[in-house]
Design a protein around this motif. Structure first.
Motif, PDB file in Angstrom:
ATOM      1  N   LEU A  12     117.717 -28.778  48.766  1.00  0.00           N
ATOM      2  CA  LEU A  12     117.461 -27.424  48.288  1.00  0.00           C
ATOM      3  C   LEU A  12     118.203 -26.450  49.192  1.00  0.00           C
ATOM      4  N   TYR A  13     118.521 -25.263  48.687  1.00  0.00           N
ATOM      5  CA  TYR A  13     119.300 -24.292  49.452  1.00  0.00           C
ATOM      6  C   TYR A  13     118.475 -23.055  49.789  1.00  0.00           C
ATOM      7  N   ASN A  14     118.546 -22.664  51.060  1.00  0.00           N
ATOM      8  CA  ASN A  14     117.969 -21.411  51.530  1.00  0.00           C
ATOM      9  C   ASN A  14     118.944 -20.847  52.556  1.00  0.00           C
ATOM     10  N   TYR A  17     117.613 -20.813  56.256  1.00  0.00           N
ATOM     11  CA  TYR A  17     116.881 -21.980  56.766  1.00  0.00           C
ATOM     12  C   TYR A  17     117.373 -22.432  58.144  1.00  0.00           C
ATOM     13  N   PRO A  29     114.868 -26.956  53.450  1.00  0.00           N
ATOM     14  CA  PRO A  29     113.656 -26.261  53.003  1.00  0.00           C
ATOM     15  C   PRO A  29     112.870 -27.106  52.005  1.00  0.00           C
ATOM     16  N   SER A  31     111.010 -25.705  49.556  1.00  0.00           N
ATOM     17  CA  SER A  31     111.039 -25.056  48.252  1.00  0.00           C
ATOM     18  C   SER A  31     112.193 -24.053  48.225  1.00  0.00           C
ATOM     19  N   ALA A  32     112.833 -23.963  47.092  1.00  0.00           N
ATOM     20  CA  ALA A  32     113.943 -23.031  46.899  1.00  0.00           C
ATOM     21  C   ALA A  32     114.314 -23.027  45.424  1.00  0.00           C
ATOM     22  N   ASP A  34     117.641 -22.707  44.401  1.00  0.00           N
ATOM     23  CA  ASP A  34     118.990 -23.268  44.233  1.00  0.00           C
ATOM     24  C   ASP A  34     119.121 -24.639  44.875  1.00  0.00           C
TER      25      ASP A  34
END
Length: 73
Positions: A12-14, A17, A29, A31-32, A34
């Motif tokens: 997942l992307y943040n 992060y 992460p 939750s995200a 993207d």
């Protein structure tokens, strides 16, 4: 295989992060919105044709330049 398509990965992307994560083996992460895409496609400049190249897209996006690899064990 560099330059074929960008590859969807499970991460997942943040954007923020890594500023707050462990410097050793960050897990990403939990939750995200993207997903991470890695590598470059035939539509990218040569500087992006490497596995360390990292971007992000929403998982609903479809494109001729994004794909995935199937691994058989």
């Amino acid at each position: 295989m560099a330059g074929n398509v960008k590859q969807w990965v499970a991460d997942l992307y943040n954007a923020h992060y890594y500023a707050h994560s462990s410097p050793r083996d960050p897990q990403g992460p939990f939750s995200a919105l993207d997903r991470v895409v890695r590598g470059g496609s035939a539509f990218d400049d040569a500087g992006y044709l490497r596995c360390a190249s990292r971007g992000f897209k929403p998982p609903t996006e479809r494109s001729v330049e994004i794909g995935f690899r199937v691994v058989r064990k």
